[in-house]
Motif scaffolding. Structure first.
Motif, PDB file in Angstrom:
ATOM      1  N   ASN A 103       0.919  -1.224   0.267  1.00 20.79           N
ATOM      2  CA  ASN A 103      -0.323  -0.044  -0.004  1.00 20.79           C
ATOM      3  C   ASN A 103       0.862   1.036  -0.026  1.00 20.79           C
ATOM      4  N   SER A 104       1.706   1.331   0.563  1.00 21.88           N
ATOM      5  CA  SER A 104       3.198   1.974   0.982  1.00 21.88           C
ATOM      6  C   SER A 104       3.027   2.360  -0.176  1.00 21.88           C
ATOM      7  N   ALA A 105       3.953   1.436  -1.640  1.00 20.61           N
ATOM      8  CA  ALA A 105       3.949   2.040  -2.506  1.00 20.61           C
ATOM      9  C   ALA A 105       3.800   1.661  -3.413  1.00 20.61           C
ATOM     10  N   ILE A 106       2.072   1.565  -3.555  1.00 18.78           N
ATOM     11  CA  ILE A 106       1.555   2.299  -4.241  1.00 18.78           C
ATOM     12  C   ILE A 106       1.096   3.440  -4.293  1.00 18.78           C
ATOM     13  N   LEU A 107       0.916   4.324  -2.887  1.00 16.69           N
ATOM     14  CA  LEU A 107      -0.065   5.176  -2.107  1.00 16.69           C
ATOM     15  C   LEU A 107       1.596   5.956  -2.712  1.00 16.69           C
ATOM     16  N   PHE A 108       2.107   6.098  -2.645  1.00 13.51           N
ATOM     17  CA  PHE A 108       3.700   6.968  -2.906  1.00 13.51           C
ATOM     18  C   PHE A 108       3.588   7.716  -4.204  1.00 13.51           C
ATOM     19  N   SER A 109       3.888   6.422  -4.920  1.00 10.55           N
ATOM     20  CA  SER A 109       3.453   6.370  -6.599  1.00 10.55           C
ATOM     21  C   SER A 109       2.847   7.480  -7.579  1.00 10.55           C
ATOM     22  N   ASN A 110       1.400   6.628  -6.512  1.00 11.35           N
ATOM     23  CA  ASN A 110       0.214   7.622  -7.353  1.00 11.35           C
ATOM     24  C   ASN A 110       0.148   9.119  -6.693  1.00 11.35           C
ATOM     25  N   LEU A 111       0.676   9.724  -5.625  1.00  8.19           N
ATOM     26  CA  LEU A 111       1.280  11.113  -5.100  1.00  8.19           C
ATOM     27  C   LEU A 111       2.350  11.604  -6.586  1.00  8.19           C
ATOM     28  N   VAL A 112       3.611  10.580  -6.624  1.00 12.55           N
ATOM     29  CA  VAL A 112       4.424  11.230  -7.541  1.00 12.55           C
ATOM     30  C   VAL A 112       3.593  11.658  -8.558  1.00 12.55           C
ATOM     31  N   ARG A 113       2.938  10.689  -9.261  1.00 10.49           N
ATOM     32  CA  ARG A 113       2.314  10.658 -10.184  1.00 10.49           C
ATOM     33  C   ARG A 113       1.931  12.391 -10.688  1.00 10.49           C
ATOM     34  N   SER A 114       0.371  12.334  -9.500  1.00 11.04           N
ATOM     35  CA  SER A 114      -0.370  13.190  -9.444  1.00 11.04           C
ATOM     36  C   SER A 114       0.806  15.199  -9.280  1.00 11.04           C
ATOM     37  N   VAL A 115       1.545  14.586  -9.045  1.00 12.19           N
ATOM     38  CA  VAL A 115       2.715  16.218  -8.750  1.00 12.19           C
ATOM     39  C   VAL A 115       3.648  16.214  -9.721  1.00 12.19           C
ATOM     40  N   VAL A 116       4.557  14.776 -10.133  1.00 11.50           N
ATOM     41  CA  VAL A 116       4.933  15.299 -11.555  1.00 11.50           C
ATOM     42  C   VAL A 116       4.508  15.846 -12.700  1.00 11.50           C
ATOM     43  N   ILE A 117       3.153  15.031 -12.836  1.00 10.23           N
ATOM     44  CA  ILE A 117       2.179  15.697 -13.691  1.00 10.23           C
ATOM     45  C   ILE A 117       1.442  16.852 -13.835  1.00 10.23           C
ATOM     46  N   GLN A 118       1.226  17.465 -13.102  1.00 11.41           N
ATOM     47  CA  GLN A 118       1.116  19.263 -12.015  1.00 11.41           C
ATOM     48  C   GLN A 118       2.485  19.760 -12.725  1.00 11.41           C
ATOM     49  N   LEU A 119       3.449  19.251 -12.100  1.00 20.21           N
ATOM     50  CA  LEU A 119       4.986  20.206 -12.910  1.00 20.21           C
ATOM     51  C   LEU A 119       4.838  19.779 -14.057  1.00 20.21           C
ATOM     52  N   LEU A 120       5.015  19.064 -14.875  1.00 25.20           N
ATOM     53  CA  LEU A 120       5.391  19.212 -16.069  1.00 25.20           C
ATOM     54  C   LEU A 120       4.180  19.710 -16.770  1.00 25.20           C
ATOM     55  N   THR A 121       2.938  20.238 -16.480  1.00 28.94           N
ATOM     56  CA  THR A 121       2.160  20.755 -17.091  1.00 28.94           C
ATOM     57  C   THR A 121       2.305  22.396 -17.207  1.00 28.94           C
ATOM     58  N   PHE A 122       2.458  22.501 -16.276  1.00 26.51           N
ATOM     59  CA  PHE A 122       3.504  24.104 -16.531  1.00 26.51           C
ATOM     60  C   PHE A 122       4.717  24.273 -17.503  1.00 26.51           C
ATOM     61  N   ALA A 123       5.301  22.476 -17.658  1.00 23.12           N
ATOM     62  CA  ALA A 123       6.482  23.035 -18.016  1.00 23.12           C
ATOM     63  C   ALA A 123       6.398  22.956 -19.660  1.00 23.12           C
ATOM     64  N   ASP A 124       5.247  21.453 -19.872  1.00 21.66           N
ATOM     65  CA  ASP A 124       5.009  21.754 -21.401  1.00 21.66           C
ATOM     66  C   ASP A 124       4.095  23.127 -21.694  1.00 21.66           C
ATOM     67  N   ALA A 125       3.263  24.408 -20.958  1.00 26.13           N
ATOM     68  CA  ALA A 125       2.797  25.418 -21.496  1.00 26.13           C
ATOM     69  C   ALA A 125       3.614  25.960 -21.641  1.00 26.13           C
ATOM     70  N   VAL A 126       5.129  25.530 -21.089  1.00 26.93           N
ATOM     71  CA  VAL A 126       5.946  27.535 -21.233  1.00 26.93           C
ATOM     72  C   VAL A 126       6.457  26.104 -22.810  1.00 26.93           C
ATOM     73  N   VAL A 127       6.717  25.281 -22.476  1.00 24.48           N
ATOM     74  CA  VAL A 127       7.383  24.699 -24.354  1.00 24.48           C
ATOM     75  C   VAL A 127       6.329  25.636 -24.771  1.00 24.48           C
ATOM     76  N   LEU A 128       5.479  25.221 -24.974  1.00 25.78           N
ATOM     77  CA  LEU A 128       4.196  25.619 -26.295  1.00 25.78           C
ATOM     78  C   LEU A 128       4.256  26.367 -26.223  1.00 25.78           C
ATOM     79  N   THR A 129       4.424  28.107 -25.197  1.00 26.21           N
ATOM     80  CA  THR A 129       3.770  29.711 -25.835  1.00 26.21           C
ATOM     81  C   THR A 129       5.461  30.296 -25.536  1.00 26.21           C
ATOM     82  N   ASN A 130       7.142  29.095 -25.539  1.00 28.45           N
ATOM     83  CA  ASN A 130       7.562  29.443 -26.955  1.00 28.45           C
ATOM     84  C   ASN A 130       8.407  29.404 -27.595  1.00 28.45           C
TER      85      ASN A 130
END
Length: 170
Positions: A103-130
Motif C-alpha cells: 500500500n505504501s508503494a502504491i500510494l507514494f507512486s500515485n502521489l508522485v504521479r499527480s505531482v509530476v503531472i502537475q509540474l510537467l503541465t506547466f513545463a509543457d505550457a512554457v514550451v508551447l508558449t516559447n
C-alpha cells in the motif's frame, strides 16, 4: 522518525488508524482518504513555495518577463520537491503503512504521479508558449536552459524510482 509537518504523536496516530482500517477490511477506503489528504497537503506545500497551478491558456497569454518569474519559481519548486518534499512523503507513507508496504508503494507512486503531472503541465505550457511566441531572451538563457534540464532530470529520476517500486520496467 521525525517529520517536520507532524509531531511524532500525530504520525503514530495516523499509523494506528491506517492499520486498524486495513485490519477491519477498509483498506480501499483508507487508501482513498490517505491519498486525497496527502495530495491536498502537497498542493498546499507547493502553494506555500509560490507555485500555483496555471492553465496552459494563462501561460500562453503571459508576457515574457512575468513568465520568467514563474519559471524561476518552478525551478525552485522542482529542486525542493526532489530534495525534501518527495523524500519526506516517502518516509511518511512508509511509516504510516509499515505493516502494509505494498500500500505504501502504491500510494507514494500515485502521489508522485499527480505531482509530476502537475509540474510537467506547466513545463509543457512554457514550451508551447516559447514555440508560439519565441521571445527575445536575455543573456542568461543558456543558464536557464541548464536549470530546466537539471529539473527535468530530477523529475525523470523520481519517475523511474516510482516505476521501479511498482515493479514496472523503465
Amino acid at each position: 522518525q521525525e517529520f517536520s509537518a507532524y509531531s511524532p504523536e500525530v504520525v503514530t496516530r495516523m499509523t494506528r488508524i491506517a492499520t486498524a482500517m486495513i485490519s477491519a477490511g477498509y483498506g480501499t477506503e483508507c487508501c482513498q482518504v490517505y491519498i486525497i489528504a496527502r495530495r491536498n497537503a502537497f498542493n498546499e506545500a507547493l502553494k506555500n513555495l509560490g507555485f500555483d497551478t496555471i492553465s496552459i491558456d494563462d501561460v500562453q497569454r503571459m508576457q515574457w518577463e512575468p513568465l520568467e518569474v514563474e519559471i524561476a519559481a518552478w525551478i525552485k519548486v522542482i529542486k525542493i520537491c526532489a530534495t525534501f518534499l518527495l523524500p519526506g512523503e516517502r518516509k511518511l507513507c512508509d511509516t504510516d503503512f509499515t505493516e502494509n508496504p505494498s500500500n505504501s508503494a502504491i500510494l507514494f507512486s500515485n502521489l508522485v504521479r499527480s505531482v509530476v503531472i502537475q509540474l510537467l503541465t506547466f513545463a509543457d505550457a512554457v514550451v508551447l508558449t516559447n514555440q508560439i511566441s519565441s521571445p527575445a531572451r536575455g543573456a542568461t538563457a543558456e543558464e536557464d536552459d541548464e536549470q530546466v534540464a537539471a529539473s527535468f532530470s530530477s523529475l525523470r529520476t523520481l519517475h523511474l524510482i516510482s516505476r521501479r517500486e511498482r515493479g514496472e520496467s523503465a
